[in-house]
Design an enzyme around this catalytic site. Structure first.
Site, short mmCIF file in Angstrom:
data_model
loop_
_atom_site.label_atom_id
_atom_site.label_comp_id
_atom_site.label_asym_id
_atom_site.label_seq_id
_atom_site.Cartn_x
_atom_site.Cartn_y
_atom_site.Cartn_z
N SER B 88 0.81 -1.22 0.00
CA SER B 88 0.00 0.00 0.00
C SER B 88 0.84 1.26 0.00
CB SER B 88 -0.91 0.04 1.24
OG SER B 88 -1.87 -0.96 1.18
N HIS B 139 -2.02 4.58 8.95
CA HIS B 139 -1.68 3.44 8.09
C HIS B 139 -1.18 3.95 6.74
CE1 HIS B 139 -2.63 -1.07 7.67
NE2 HIS B 139 -1.85 -0.90 8.70
N HIS B 429 -0.24 -9.83 -0.63
CA HIS B 429 -0.81 -9.25 -1.85
C HIS B 429 -0.42 -10.09 -3.07
CE1 HIS B 429 -0.19 -5.24 0.49
NE2 HIS B 429 -1.20 -5.94 0.98
#
Lengths: 505, 505
Positions: B88, B139, B429
């Site tokens: 991310s 985050h 992922h």
């Protein structure tokens, strides 16, 4: 309870879809000369393209996209009427007829009634028509464009319809056929025939229907004129990486030859052409969980798409629309495993660089090899599959299984997939959406995420086709339907997608 | 020290921007009032949407598409500079700065130099700015919009930058914050604090920066005015299916409140607003291989998108562009197993109907349950997860593992995934492309398949932002970079994506 409700709503939905597709005046240039190229990369899921792109990027650190990436305009939903996981028959029927049907059905609806296809409707309007594939031409995808039958596996019958020797509209529908699958066109008395009867379809095509028949690479090189049928292998054509160019043309070569001949044949006509081109075997490599076969058929599909768009640009006098989308995903392919420490992820396309053949070819080569020496196994079998460093356990497994191509194939696939860091979750299809690509006239009308049946209706709309009238004609031929389309006895009805029973646990 | 230098640089920057903003031809509507809503469904892969759509179709046999399906315009390539499988931090940096970076990097480039973000550039131009998420606000995804640091895990530092107590541009960049993660904003002496120091960021926000601070549902209901910061949970907010609406607002509620307040605050300004909204926890459920949490956060994301598009239509005086795309796929999710006979495929979304909680909540409930009786385990744990019929072996495994929430969670996940017929290939992922969605002004400019970094540059172009000048300002603040952005010691450099070593076998 859910079952009957499901059937009812699906029936309604089907009706709405058919009704929609025949609204008059729904597209521009309805009467202008137009060509439509429908390209189906069978079994090509979203991860398939990323796999090929990452490998290409790895080879040069510069290529960030492949030819088709520039053409993406959305996605396609692939659900069939009886399953959230579709097969090629149901999805290709959505592309050919503009309706959803059940898995296994070839251009028929849920009650086994035939539906008019864009190819048949184009033919009826004077368009030239073609089917170009790398599978057997009788396989589900091409079959749905010019044949009608309740079960995709009855390829004897499909071959007769495809070539027009026995078609419900009474004459040949396809002007140009290129691909594999000769075995369904030769009488059972012939060596390698797949037919259960003595009908000689290639003989009939030549003598009764005026088809030129091509069976060799040399034939392929000839100047040709519609109608013709070129079948270069008994069954499927080779995977691209296994293909001998002296024996079989590539998909790109077949596509360009086909387009040129379709263009020439329609030059003096008021209408253009419709052709369906299928990169058929991306799917087969997915079923086999063979990343090597998958990769090279995807790269060939990309090359073909690039060449076709260049062809469209060069031949802009008859405006052409290109739409390309898979029928469904295959293999449940995903890219990358987690690692416990840096670099955190493991997906290493560089292993593809050493691969020279699919495991299908290499397992057969190992089986037929006279010796059992590890040196040969290591360099000529594992090494040629992209695995330069097989472990002792891998070598032992391939030695123990030597006589079984499927056992050795599984060992090779497992070794390669682990090194690559790719994963396959199934030997079948999955229910994820597939990507939608377009080029040429009006393709931007299709920007978005659509039901697969919308694609068939878009083709009809763009070419000004009347699918409903073809459906009516087909459904009037009750004798044909009873003899060749419907199941002859009772058929085990498939479950509706809302009623699967759990037998997986 | 940094503060005064910041002031100086801001003054300079303001001058440069006035000059720059009159450059002709740098994007349409450069001087018109515009809003941009960037929505990131974290870890939302192509199969995620199909999973939610199939379940919704199963519930009513009529819903063939979900709200976002209508908005698909292409796909996004997610590769980072050091891996074909991104995280991310790298992908959100592509969305915030318009550059690719390494996995883990927060709005810095490969050499740890900070890059100007669209949020910072918007703020500099007078736009109102917001971040709305369901994870901790510290985050990776929200962090990349208003903080700069070499490692995503240093959330103490990220919190200080996000709120502007210690930001390289010298002042707060974000006018509106809604989400979770209060624990990084309270001093370590406070119960539940995650900080390693005694900085009281919420106190600072209130007393020094004029932020209104919201911490409860009741606070959320209040009329609010920018600037404000609403953090409703210590860490991440709850998964949608576990959320107590009396305690936490939904993502949709936060999005609409945020949009209304951003609109009100920019009403009299020449510029509009930029907001990033993240459906953060689709990703967490993917990591957990929890289909239940995944499904309901996806449905909430779809609901939010529908509500936001309606909001855009209602508030068309300040034209708004909406772009939505995931940062990457998560979990290697695939839909459907093969069966040996009809119906050939097994993917049964109906099991979702019984699920009332994620396994995280249910495993904790089972652990804290005083008894060990199978009846409770069956109905209150398995049953509430959507598994009405646990086998004896499944019951035994959940009983044996009772004291370990991770053991019981794994048993529940396995039971549910098998019944559904879905498969997860990894707890991390994968490298597949993600879907691209758009709505509102100029979104069709983004039709196609793009590099993730193209998205950040599109935002900048549409809002007439000068990312380079912000980057220059950030990079001039060398003291800040040395103290807070760069690694303090030697950092183990990650491998480049073409150089992964094989440690998976």
């Amino acid at each position: 309870m859910y079952f009957s409700k499901g059937i009812f709503l699906i029936a309604l939905a089907g009706f709405a879809e058919v009704a929609l597709s025949h609204k008059p005046g729904k597209g521009p240039n309805r009467n202008a000369k137009r060509n439509f190229i429908m390209v189906i990369p069978d079994g090509f899921g979203p991860a398939s393209e990323a796999l090929a792109r990452h490998y290409t990027h790895w080879t040069n650190n510069a290529t960030i996209d492949l030819p088709i990436d520039k053409m993406q305009i959305g996605g396609i939903r692939t659900r069939s009427t009886d399953s959230y996981v579709p097969d090629s028959a149901s999805t290709a029927t959505a592309y050919s007829c503009g309706i959803k049907t059940y898995n296994g059905g070839i251009a028929v609806d849920d009650s086994y009634a035939p539906c008019g296809t864009v190819l048949e409707a184009a033919k009826a309007k004077g368009y030239k028509t073609g089917l170009i594939v790398t599978s057997r031409i009788t396989h589900a995808t091409p079959a749905t464009y010019a044949s009608h039958i309740y079960d995709r596996d009855i390829e004897d019958n499909i071959a007769r319809q495809l070539i027009g020797e026995n078609h419900p509209l009474g004459k040949p529908q396809v002007d140009l056929i290129l691909g594999g699958g000769r075995c369904y066109f030769t009488p059972k008395s012939t060596a390698k025939s797949c037919r259960k009867d003595d009908i000689d379809l290639l003989g009939w095509a030549k003598s009764k229907a005026g088809y030129q028949v091509l069976t060799t690479r040399k034939d392929f090189e000839k100047k040709t004129k519609l109608p013709y049928i070129g079948l270069f292998t008994e069954s499927h054509m080779s995977y691209e990486i296994d293909r001998d160019p002296a024996v079989e043309p590539s998909l790109t070569e077949m596509a360009i030859k086909g387009l040129n001949d379709l263009l020439a044949a329609s030059k003096k006509e008021k209408t253009g052409f419709f052709v369906m081109i299928e990169a058929s075997r991306i799917d087969h490599a997915g079923h086999a969980n063979d990343p090597v076969g998958h990769l090279h058929d995807i790269l060939q599909y990309n090359t073909m798409m690039k060449t076709v768009t260049e062809w469209i640009d060069k031949n802009s006098d008859a405006p052409t629309t290109l739409i390309s989308t898979a029928d469904h995903e295959c293999g449940g392919l995903t890219l990358g495993y987690s690692l416990t420490g840096p670099p955190d992820y493991w997906w290493a396309p560089q292993y593809f660089a050493g691969a020279k053949n699919t495991y299908e070819v290499l397992a057969a080569k190992w089986k037929s090899y006279a010796g059992t020496d590890a040196a040969y196994l290591k360099t000529e079998i594992f090494g040629k599959y992209g695995v330069p460093d097989p472990t002792a356990a891998e070598l032992a497994a391939a030695t123990a299984g030597k006589s079984s191509t499927s056992a050795v194939g599984a060992v090779l696939a497992k070794a390669m997939n682990a090194r690559l860091g790719v994963n396959w979750s199934t030997g079948g299809h999955t229910g994820v959406d597939v990507n939608l690509y377009g080029y040429g006239v009006n393709h931007l009308k299709m920007v978005g995420n659509h039901e697969n049946s919308d694609v068939g209706n878009f083709v009809a709309q763009e070419l000004g086709l009347d699918l409903k009238s073809i459906t009516r004609k087909l459904q009037k031929n009750k004798k044909f339907i009873d003899a060749y389309v419907k199941p002859q006895g009772k058929v085990q009805k498939r479950d509706s997608c809302s009623k699967h029973v759990n037998e997986h646990l």
